[in-house]
Design an enzyme around this catalytic site. Structure first.
Site, PDB file in Angstrom:
ATOM      1  CG  HIS A 313      -1.872   1.274   1.630  1.00  0.00           C
ATOM      2  ND1 HIS A 313      -1.689   2.061   1.184  1.00  0.00           N
ATOM      3  CD2 HIS A 313      -3.460   0.835   0.854  1.00  0.00           C
ATOM      4  CE1 HIS A 313      -2.862   3.369   1.062  1.00  0.00           C
ATOM      5  NE2 HIS A 313      -4.032   1.794   1.305  1.00  0.00           N
ATOM      6  CG  HIS A 356      -0.430   4.378  10.514  1.00  0.00           C
ATOM      7  ND1 HIS A 356      -2.102   4.553   9.668  1.00  0.00           N
ATOM      8  CD2 HIS A 356       0.276   5.801   9.644  1.00  0.00           C
ATOM      9  CE1 HIS A 356      -2.033   5.682   9.456  1.00  0.00           C
ATOM     10  NE2 HIS A 356      -0.799   6.228   9.415  1.00  0.00           N
ATOM     11  CD  GLU A 362      -2.903  10.425   9.641  1.00  0.00           C
ATOM     12  OE1 GLU A 362      -3.776   9.562   9.415  1.00  0.00           O
ATOM     13  OE2 GLU A 362      -1.773   9.668   9.631  1.00  0.00           O
ATOM     14  CE1 TYR A 371     -10.785   6.574   3.711  1.00  0.00           C
ATOM     15  CE2 TYR A 371     -10.604   6.558   5.987  1.00  0.00           C
ATOM     16  CZ  TYR A 371      -9.341   6.633   5.304  1.00  0.00           C
ATOM     17  OH  TYR A 371      -8.098   6.600   5.050  1.00  0.00           O
ATOM     18  CG  HIS A 392      -4.687   6.742  13.292  1.00  0.00           C
ATOM     19  ND1 HIS A 392      -3.828   6.836  13.016  1.00  0.00           N
ATOM     20  CD2 HIS A 392      -4.766   6.610  11.590  1.00  0.00           C
ATOM     21  CE1 HIS A 392      -2.936   7.480  12.856  1.00  0.00           C
ATOM     22  NE2 HIS A 392      -3.352   7.207  11.618  1.00  0.00           N
TER      23      HIS A 392
END
Length: 907
Positions: A313, A356, A362, A371, A392
């Site tokens: 990713h 992560h 953020e 989302y 999160h």
């Protein structure tokens, strides 16, 4: 240097028409120029002794004079009257209590927490209290200080009125505004910018601007940076092209107004506080300008995303649109990152965002859609904050759905969603008031909401019982009933929550008719004691029986316990006892138990606190935990939509349909979230006024004329005055099927019209399914609905006898509709005519599906009110219908009939 020139009259006329006719200048960081009156820009110098037409030259600097040329920002404005001619500034009264610009001071207004935070969408009051952009702006979190010229603040806004007689100026920093709902028409000193959701706008520090709301109430997100400005990120190994292109950033062209405005107010944000000054003229009196320090907007659909093409990713930084850098290379004061529609092709890879922890903080927002990492709970207009080094990642539902996909290695397109992120190297402090209204990571807010919703659902069930019992609904037609649903139950955009309340309400109704739960939770203490004693008696009987068998076997050697108490007897009694115990346990885990425990707790809490000093935290925690778990538990509602296609089941190739007379098992699909949101949003935005086709132009209004308010009906049209609702449903169903089969552009433009297309197709198939299989819950008599549907099927078989494939049938219908003109000789021909009109060149794909989605949402609402409560009760026993949910919701809004009880609201 780019330049634009237009006369004031011509430009004003263009800009009144809409955003497509606004004239913009292209390029970010360019030296631009524009003049509303030809010849007003000085030639060869910036500040001549006398400017053309007697204008005043004024420079607006965004950087110090000595900043390096590559970073030096300034613009020269040529205005009718200089901005210095105003009264002294004074603190604004009353003060704005929800704006903060200094996060370095430790006060009770802000709090630092590593807990993951989430905010629900802000409520936008339709009219009262009146809130313009300034009053509707509130700070959510931030870091640093506007006084020290280093840091940022993140705000949200919810406004319901345009700014009138005032302009806003931010002396603290740049605003990056992300509208989520409702267009913004922003007038700046350089000109006008029309910014719909899906676009962003940057208002640099020091510019005066006013925000109008052409679409009504609006809400969105605002980031503010102190001491620096946004710029395009470096592309590095990506090369020269990709991400956001400088040419796609648009700046306004000069526009001015020359009017005397006594008492015009300038509201200036300074040090996080607001000050006001008055003047007698509009600040938007700039006739010409030139420079590289200007407001600009950007369409996020023009972003060119990059992604991994083999495995793993990519980091989210690859989606950075704009960045505000710090002195340290690669470290941002604030990055603006988006997560747009894109292809996912990585093999053997967990494709949603990975779990992560990050040294950056953020702040996430959602403009539309779902989302990709949060299947539930993260709503458009909502927000979340994951601070420095706080873990999160995707929620459990997303993770399990991803790893269990059989086609996980197949390319897939992520569409119908647009999320964004403000990412900063500074650790934020959350503002106390929005913090108290957030949903923290431990789920406490969800548990409290689950308790309240369970009790609300039970109360609504008590009211709904009157419909099933044939009693009068006293609040029918009352304004307060409508306001309860529109302003309270549908507050904000948490439509899923409103649907859950109705779902639980109908679950209570199902249990009332089909289970023994109501009898297991009596209000009389005597019945509670009787139930308990009966269970003890059964246990005592079981014990006596087994003891007698053992005693007999002990004293009578020739008789064994097996002779007295066989294995079958033991198994039978054990099963009875097990069933009884399981029923008791399931009863204690039911929704009825949640409401019973809450009511019992509320009745006893005061008395018990006085007696025991308030030691009931454990019991309260158990109740909250039970309510929260029940809120996530599936009930008897199957969350399905039946689907039926008139054209498919009438085709010559569908032999099974011919043989069974349409009595086939209906197709069933999962009810999409987009459908629920579209229907409930339509009801909310209409203010509880039921009518179909309000947004239709005169060419299409004939197709639902009898369902429109009386003031908008085509009174000369008698064809539809005698038609049943079934006619309208089938005509739009045929037209929607034609658009689905013939609209080749829809698939290519799926990112923009995917949600609307899904809503239209699913609701079209569902309404046809109701006519074919459950006509009793529709307004027309079931005999009438069946008769009309059979006639339509027969008509289709006659006209389409030589067509077997769906595309061929739809092409033939389009030819029939185009050749038939305005002649009406049946449902099929009316549907063909409507489909042909929708497929005409005057309707592009996006507009076509938006119109169809709006009509079907309105049509479902119009068909929902019905007097046949028995039919809805029977549907509950079969697992429930989506239409029953809408019927219950409209009942609580006081709408029992779409025409009579609603007529007063249409006037």
């Amino acid at each position: 240097m780019a330049m634009a020139t237009a006369t004031p009259a011509a430009q004003n006329e263009q800009q009144e028409k809409g955003g497509l006719d606004y004239v913009y200048l292209s390029g970010l960081g360019n030296s631009l120029s524009s003049e509303a009156v030809a010849g007003t820009l000085p030639r060869g110098q910036n500040s001549p002794l006398l400017c053309p037409l007697g204008l005043y030259a004024e420079q607006l600097s965004g950087t110090p004079f000595t900043a390096p040329r590559a970073r030096n920002l300034r613009t020269w404005l040529y205005r009718i009257k200089p901005s210095v001619t105003h009264e002294p500034f004074h603190p604004r009264r009353p003060a704005h209590p929800r704006l903060i610009g200094d996060f370095d001071r430790i006060t009770t207004d802000t709090v630092a927490t590593p807990t993951q935070l989430r905010w629900r969408p802000a409520d936008v009051p339709p009219h009262h209290p009146p809130l313009d952009f300034i009053d509707g702006l509130y700070t959510v979190c931030g870091a640093g200080s506007s006084f020290l010229r280093h840091g940022y603040a993140i705000h949200m806004y919810a406004a319901n009125k345009s700014m009138d007689g005032c302009a806003f100026c931010n002396a603290d920093g740049d605003f990056l505004i992300v509208p989520q709902k409702g267009k913004l028409l922003i007038t700046t000193e350089c000109g006008k910018l029309l910014v719909p959701p899906g676009e962003i706008v940057v208002i640099p520090q020091g510019f005066r601007f006013a925000v109008d709301l052409p679409d009504g109430p609006s809400r969105g997100y605002v980031s503010e940076i102190f001491g620096t400005h946004f710029q395009l990120p470096d592309l590095g190994p990506i090369g020269a092209n990709g991400l956001a292109s400088a040419r796609d950033f648009l700046s306004p062209t000069a526009w001015f107004e020359q009017v005397h405005r006594p008492g015009y107010t300038i509201v200036q944000k300074y040090g996080g506080e607001l000050f006001t000054a008055t003047q007698d003229f509009s600040p938007f009196n700039v006739v010409a300008w030139h420079g590289n320090y200007v407001p600009y907007k950007y369409d996020l659909s023009k972003f060119c995303p990059f992604n991994t093409v083999l495995f793993d990713h990519a980091d989210p930084s690859v989606n950075t649109v704009l960045t505000a850098p710090t002195d340290k290379p690669g470290v941002a004061l604030l990055d603006f990152v988006i997560f747009p529609p894109r292809w996912l092709v990585a093999e053997n890879t967990f494709r949603p965002p990975y779990y992560h922890r990050n040294c950056m903080s953020e702040f996430m927002g959602l403009i539309y859609g779902i989302y990709e990492a949060k299947a539930d709970g993260f709503l458009p207009g909502g927000a979340s904050l994951h601070s420095c080094m706080t873990p999160h990642g995707p929620d459990t539902k997303t993770y399990e759905a991803t790893i269990s996909r059989p086609d996980a290695n197949e390319p897939s397109r992520l569409s119908g969603t647009l999320a964004f992120m403000f990412e900063s190297a500074l650790i934020p402090r959350a503002v106390t008031e929005p913090f108290t209204r957030s949903v923290s990571g431990d789920g406490v807010g969800d548990k409290r909401r689950a308790l309240k919703d369970a009790c609300l659902s039970f109360a609504l069930f008590k009211l709904l019982k009157r419909r099933f019992c044939g009693l009068e609904v006293a609040e029918a037609g009352h304004q307060k009933a409508r306001d309860f649903v529109v302003a309270d139950l549908l507050a904000g955009d948490d439509y899923e929550r409103a649907f859950r309340v109705v779902e639980l309400e109908l679950s209570f109704a199902h249990d009332f008719f089909c289970t023994k739960y109501p009898a297991l939770f009596p209000t009389s203490a005597v019945l509670h004691v009787a139930r308990f004693v009966s269970l003890l008696a059964f246990l005592k009987l079981f014990y006596d029986f087994t003891y007698t068998a053992s005693y007999t076997a002990k004293f009578f050697k020739d008789i064994s316990a097996v002779d007295i108490f066989s294995f079958n007897d033991f198994l039978f009694i054990s099963m009875i006892l097990g069933v009884e115990v399981m029923q008791q346990l399931s009863t204690g885990y039911s929704d009825w138990a949640v409401v019973h425990f809450v009511c019992d707790y509320v009745r006893r809490v005061d008395k018990n606190k006085k007696r025991h000093g308030g030691g009931f935290g454990f019991r309260q925690a158990v109740i909250k935990r039970l309510a929260a778990r029940r809120a996530r538990t599936s009930r008897h509602w199957q969350n399905k939509l039946g689907q039926y296609s008139l054209l498919y089941h009438s085709s010559a190739g569908n032999c099974l349909s011919w043989l069974t007379g349409r009595l086939l098992e209906p197709k069933v699909v999962t009810l999409p979230r987009e459908v629920k949101v579209a229907v409930l949003r339509s009801f909310k935005e209409s203010g509880g006024r039921l009518a179909v086709g309000r947004s239709l132009d005169s060419r299409l209004r004939w197709a639902c004329d009898r369902l429109l308010p009386p003031s908008t009906q085509l009174q000369s049209d008698t064809h539809w005055k005698t038609r049943a609702h079934t006619h309208t449903v089938l005509v739009w169903h045929i037209a929607t099927t034609m658009c689905d089969q013939l609209d080749a552009a829809a698939a290519a433009d799926d990112d923009k019209n995917g949600a609307d297309r899904l809503v239209a197709i699913r609701l079209s198939g569902y309404c046809a399914y109701l006519l074919a299989f459950v006509p009793e819950i529709l307004p027309d008599h079931s005999y009438t609905a069946t008769l009309v549907l059979d006639a339509a099927v027969q008509e289709a078989r006659e006209h389409l006898v030589d067509a077997t494939a769906m595309p061929d049938m739809c092409k033939k219908l389009r030819d029939l509709g185009e050749s038939n003109g305005g002649v009406r000789d049946g449902i099929l021909m009316d549907g063909a005519r409507l489909g042909s009109q929708l497929m005409a060149a005057s309707y592009d794909s996006r507009r076509r599906w938006k119109l169809l989605a709006e009509v079907w949402a309105e049509l479902v609402l119009f068909l929902a009110p019905s007097d046949n409560a028995d039919a809805h009760a029977e549907s509950l026993a079969r697992g429930g219908e989506f239409m029953t949910h809408i019927w219950a919701l409209l009942t609580h809004a006081g709408i029992l009939d779409p025409t009579e009880d609603n007529a007063g609201w249409l006037k």
